[in-house]
Design an enzyme around this catalytic site. Structure first.
Site, mmCIF file in Angstrom:
data_model
loop_
_atom_site.group_PDB
_atom_site.id
_atom_site.type_symbol
_atom_site.label_atom_id
_atom_site.label_comp_id
_atom_site.label_asym_id
_atom_site.label_seq_id
_atom_site.Cartn_x
_atom_site.Cartn_y
_atom_site.Cartn_z
ATOM 1 N N GLU A 27 -2.532 6.254 8.269
ATOM 2 C CA GLU A 27 -3.383 7.028 7.370
ATOM 3 C C GLU A 27 -4.348 7.879 8.196
ATOM 4 O OE1 GLU A 27 -6.515 5.108 4.704
ATOM 5 O OE2 GLU A 27 -4.746 5.086 3.420
ATOM 6 N N LYS B 284 0.807 -1.218 0.000
ATOM 7 C CA LYS B 284 0.000 0.000 0.000
ATOM 8 C C LYS B 284 0.842 1.271 0.000
ATOM 9 C CE LYS B 284 -4.218 -1.825 2.116
ATOM 10 N NZ LYS B 284 -3.902 -3.241 2.003
ATOM 11 N N ARG C 16 -7.343 -8.277 -8.480
ATOM 12 C CA ARG C 16 -8.072 -9.542 -8.641
ATOM 13 C C ARG C 16 -9.546 -9.216 -8.830
ATOM 14 N NH1 ARG C 16 -10.612 -9.357 -3.785
ATOM 15 N NH2 ARG C 16 -9.421 -8.603 -1.997
ATOM 16 N N HIS D 239 -14.165 -3.204 9.316
ATOM 17 C CA HIS D 239 -13.500 -2.969 8.036
ATOM 18 C C HIS D 239 -13.769 -4.070 7.009
ATOM 19 C CE1 HIS D 239 -11.473 0.298 10.044
ATOM 20 N NE2 HIS D 239 -10.977 -0.531 10.939
#
Length: 666
Positions: A200, A116, A297, A235
Site C-alpha cells: 500500500e 484486506k 467486531r 501501528h
C-alpha cells in the site's frame, strides 16, 4: 432475547460484556486458561469453565473447547469480544451450526472484510475510495518488491489477514524491503496463520479516521460518527478520541456515508468499524480520505463512541443478535461533547517499550471524573502469553481541550508496581502543545519520541527520594514503637518523623532513583513540625513523609509504597525504583558496558541474523525475539565483532538469557 451468554475471551473485554449482560438480567459464563484461574472476568461470571493451558492456541483460540464449554453450561449465545476468534468466520459458522446465537456479523461479511486485498476490491466496486497499492495473488518476494517499486516508496507492507499493527511494516527504500517483508510475514503467520501480504502507498502525513457502524437483521445500517485514532506507536493505537479534531461537516458526511455503503455492501449485521486513512497535509478534505479496512467486531476504543452518543454498544450487540431492530434510527443518534481514551500498557517506554510482565503487587487507577475499563486487579499477573494492555482510561467533557486535560490528569494518577506502564508517556502525549492544538497524525509519536518518553524522575521526585532517605534514617535512630527519649528522632502517632533540639543540623543522603545517583542533604525543621528542609542541586524544599505520601511545599504530593528492595515512588504516572546507594544493583546500560544482549523477557527466537565471528555495525539486528505477540529486534550496542551467539532459530529463552555478545572492534 436469549437468557445466557458465554464470552469467548478474557480480560477487559470479557468484563465489559459481563457488566452489560448482567444489567440485562442474562446469565454470564466465562472461559479461562490456567493462567487466568483467578482473573476478574472469571470472578464476575455466574459460571466459569477451564479450557486449557496458558498459551492462547491451546485455550482461547481452540474453537472446539469453547463450544464444548458452551454446551456443558447450557449457554444460548456466544460473544467473541475482540481478538482471538472474534473475526474467525469458521468459528462463527460452528457456533451457529451448534444452535447457538452468534453475537457478531454473518460469516460471509467476516470473510468479505477479513482479507484486506479482497475487501479493497469489493469496496472499490461499491464506490468506496481506496488507497493505491498491490492486491495481487503473486506473493513471491520478487513480485512484491517489483510492485512496491511501482507504487513508489515509502510503502506499507500489510498482512492480508491482519490487524492491530501485526504483520505491518513501513519501508522507506528498496534496500530495506526484503528484511521488512520477512518480518511482516513471520508476524502475520504467528498472529493469523496466514503470511500473505499486500502493498500500500504510504501517505506521508496520514491520519487514522474510523467510523462506528451498526447493522441489524432487518436491513438497517447506521453510523455512530467517527473516531480519530492517529496517535499510534508501531501501528498500534495509543490514544483515541471522538469526534475527530478538525472534522468539518462535508468531510464527516463523506466518510460516514462511505462507511455505511461499505457495511451495506456485505449485508452487515452487528457492530463494525470501517477504517480510513486521511491525507492531513492540508487538513481533512472529503476527497483525501480512503478506505483502509473493516474490523468486523467491537473495537477496543468503542467507549469513546459510547461517551459521545450516550449509547451502550454492547447492549446494541446483544439486542441485534437476538433479532431486534436497531434501537435508534440515524437521525436519532446525537453527537455530544468530546471523549478520549488512553490505553494503559504493561510496558517500559524507557526500554524501548518492551512489555513488562509479572505480579501486580501495587495497582491503583484513578477513580474520580474518569471511566476505567480493566480486566486485572492488584495481586494478579501480567502474563507473557497475552496482549500487554491492562486498562483503558476514558473521559468525556464539553470540549476537546478539557477532555485532554482530564485524561492527562488521570494518567498521572496511575500507580502500578513492579510492572512498568506507559502512564507517564500517555500523560506527556496528552499534555503536548501540538496534541492539544489538534495537530495530529500517525507520525506524531515517532517525531516527538524524545520529548514523550520519560528518562528519569523530576526534580520533585529527587527531593521526595531524599526525604524518604531522611525518614528511614530517622526510623533507624529511634525505636519504632514508642520512640526513644534519648534519640533526637521521634515518631508521631500519624507516622511522621520529627526532630528535637539536641539533634544534628544537617545530614547528607545518597540514593539511587532508577539507577541514577541523587545526592542531597536533609535538615529537620523546628520541634513539633515534623518536616525536613531538603537541599538538592541548589534548590531548597520543605518535605514531610507520612504513611505512603511525601508532601513537598504546601500542595505537591507524591505517593510511594515500600518494596522488598526499597521504595516505589510515583511521579506523574512514572514509577521510580528508589534504593539506598549501597543497595542499588541495577544493570542499566549492561549492553553498552559489556556487549551482552540479554533477553528482556521470556520468548521465542524467530530470527538469527548473524553468527559468531561476524563484524557488525552499531544498530544491526542480531537476534529477533517474539514475545507477547510482537517481534523485538536486539541490536549491536556498538561497532564490533560477534564474540558469541548461543541461540538458534526456534529456541525458547527465559528472561535474562544471553542471546549474543559483541566485542568492540580493535
Amino acid at each position: 432475547m436469549f437468557e445466557s451468554v458465554l464470552v469467548a475471551n478474557r480480560g477487559e473485554i470479557a468484563c465489559r460484556v459481563f457488566r452489560t449482560a448482567a444489567q440485562m438480567g442474562l446469565r454470564t459464563i466465562a472461559v479461562y486458561s490456567e493462567a487466568d484461574a483467578d482473573a476478574p472476568h472469571v470472578q464476575m461470571a455466574d459460571e466459569a469453565v477451564l479450557i486449557g493451558p496458558a498459551p492462547a492456541r491451546e485455550s482461547y483460540l481452540d474453537a472446539a473447547k469453547v463450544l464444548a464449554a458452551a454446551k456443558a453450561t447450557g449457554a444460548q449465545a456466544i460473544h467473541p469480544g475482540y481478538g482471538f476468534l472474534s473475526e474467525n468466520a469458521e468459528f462463527a459458522e460452528a457456533v451457529m451450526a451448534a444452535g447457538l446465537v452468534w453475537i457478531g456479523p454473518p460469516p460471509g461479511a467476516i470473510r468479505a472484510m477479513g482479507l484486506k486485498d479482497a475487501a479493497k476490491k469489493l469496496m472499490a466496486e461499491a464506490g468506496v475510495p481506496v488507497t493505491p497499492g498491490y492486491l495481487g495473488e503473486d506473493q513471491s518476494e520478487a513480485r512484491l518488491a517489483e510492485e512496491a517499486g511501482k507504487v513508489g516508496y515509502p510503502v506499507l507492507i500489510k498482512a492480508v489477514a491482519g490487524g492491530g499493527g501485526k504483520g505491518m511494516k513501513k519501508v522507506e527504500q528498496a534496500g530495506e524491503f526484503a528484511a521488512a517483508l520477512a518480518s511482516a510475514k513471520r508476524e502475520a503467520k504467528a498472529a493469523f496463520g496466514d503470511d500473505r501480504v499486500l502493498i500500500e502507498k504510504y501517505v506521508t502525513r496520514p491520519r487514522h479516521i474510523e467510523v462506528q457502524v451498526f447493522g441489524d437483521g432487518h436491513g438497517n445500517v447506521v453510523h455512530l460518527y467517527e473516531r480519530d485514532c492517529s496517535l499510534q506507536r508501531r501501528h498500534q493505537k495509543v490514544i483515541e478520541e471522538a469526534p475527530a479534531p478538525g472534522m468539518d461537516e462535508a468531510t464527516r458526511a463523506a466518510v460516514t456515508s462511505a462507511a455505511v455503503r461499505a457495511a451495506k455492501a456485505v449485508n452487515y449485521v452487528g457492530a463494525g468499524t470501517v477504517e480510513f486513512i486521511a491525507d492531513a497535509s492540508e487538513g481533512l478534505k472529503p476527497d483525501r480520505v480512503w478506505f483502509m479496512e473493516m474490523n468486523t467486531r467491537l473495537q477496543v476504543e468503542h467507549p469513546v463512541t459510547e461517551m459521545v452518543t450516550g449509547q451502550d454498544l454492547v447492549e446494541w450487540q446483544l439486542r441485534v443478535a437476538a433479532g431486534e431492530p436497531l434501537p435508534l434510527e440515524q437521525d436519532e443518534i446525537e453527537l455530544n461533547g468530546w471523549a478520549m481514551e488512553a490505553r494503559l500498557y504493561a510496558e517500559d517506554p524507557a526500554k524501548g517499550f518492551l512489555p513488562s510482565i509479572g505480579r501486580l503487587d501495587h495497582f491503583r487507577l484513578p477513580e474520580d471524573f474518569i471511566r476505567v475499563d480493566t480486566g486485572v486487579e492488584e495481586g494478579g499477573e501480567v502474563s507473557q502469553h497475552y496482549d500487554p494492555m491492562i486498562a483503558k482510561l476514558i473521559v468525556h467533557a464539553d470540549d476537546r481541550e478539557t477532555a485532554a486535560a482530564l485524561l492527562g490528569a488521570g494518567c498521572r494518577e496511575v500507580e502500578v508496581w513492579p510492572v512498568r506502564t506507559n502512564a507517564a508517556f500517555l500523560a506527556r502525549c496528552l499534555d503536548h502543545d501540538d496534541f492539544v492544538a489538534g495537530d495530529v497524525d500517525t507520525g506524531f509519536i515517532p517525531a516527538r519520541l524524545d520529548e514523550l518518553v520519560p528518562t528519569g524522575g523530576s526534580p520533585e521526585a529527587f527531593v521526595a527520594a531524599l526525604a524518604l532517605a531522611a525518614a528511614d534514617a530517622a526510623a533507624d535512630l529511634g525505636l519504632p514503637a514508642e520512640g526513644d527519649r534519648n534519640s533526637p528522632w521521634q515518631a508521631t502517632p500519624d507516622g511522621l518523623y520529627g526532630f528535637r533540639l539536641n539533634g544534628p543540623e544537617r545530614v547528607r543522603h545518597e540514593v539511587e532513583v532508577d539507577g541514577q545517583t541523587v545526592v542531597g542533604s536533609a535538615r529537620p525543621l523546628a520541634p513539633g513540625e515534623w518536616r525536613w528542609m531538603i537541599e538538592h542541586e541548589g534548590r531548597m524544599d520543605v518535605a514531610a513523609v507520612m504513611h505512603e505520601q511525601v508532601t513537598i511545599g504546601e500542595e505537591l504530593s507524591l505517593n510511594f509504597v515500600r518494596t522488598d528492595d526499597g521504595v516505589a515512588l510515583f511521579d506523574d504516572g512514572l514509577a521510580l525504583d528508589v534504593r539506598e546507594s549501597e543497595l542499588a544493583g541495577h544493570a542499566h546500560g549492561e549492553a553498552e558496558a559489556t556487549g551482552a544482549l540479554l533477553a528482556p523477557m521470556p520468548g521465542k527466537i524467530v530470527a538469527v541474523q548473524a553468527k559468531a565471528g561476524d563484524t557488525v555495525e552499531k544498530g544491526r539486528a542480531l537476534v529477533v525475539l517474539e514475545a507477547m505477540k510482537m517481534e523485538h529486534a536486539l541490536t549491536a550496542p556498538f561497532d564490533g565483532v560477534v564474540a558469541e551467539l548461543p541461540v538458534q532459530l526456534g529456541d525458547q529463552v527465559v528472561e535474562g538469557a544471553t542471546l549474543a555478545r559483541v566485542e568492540k572492534a580493535g
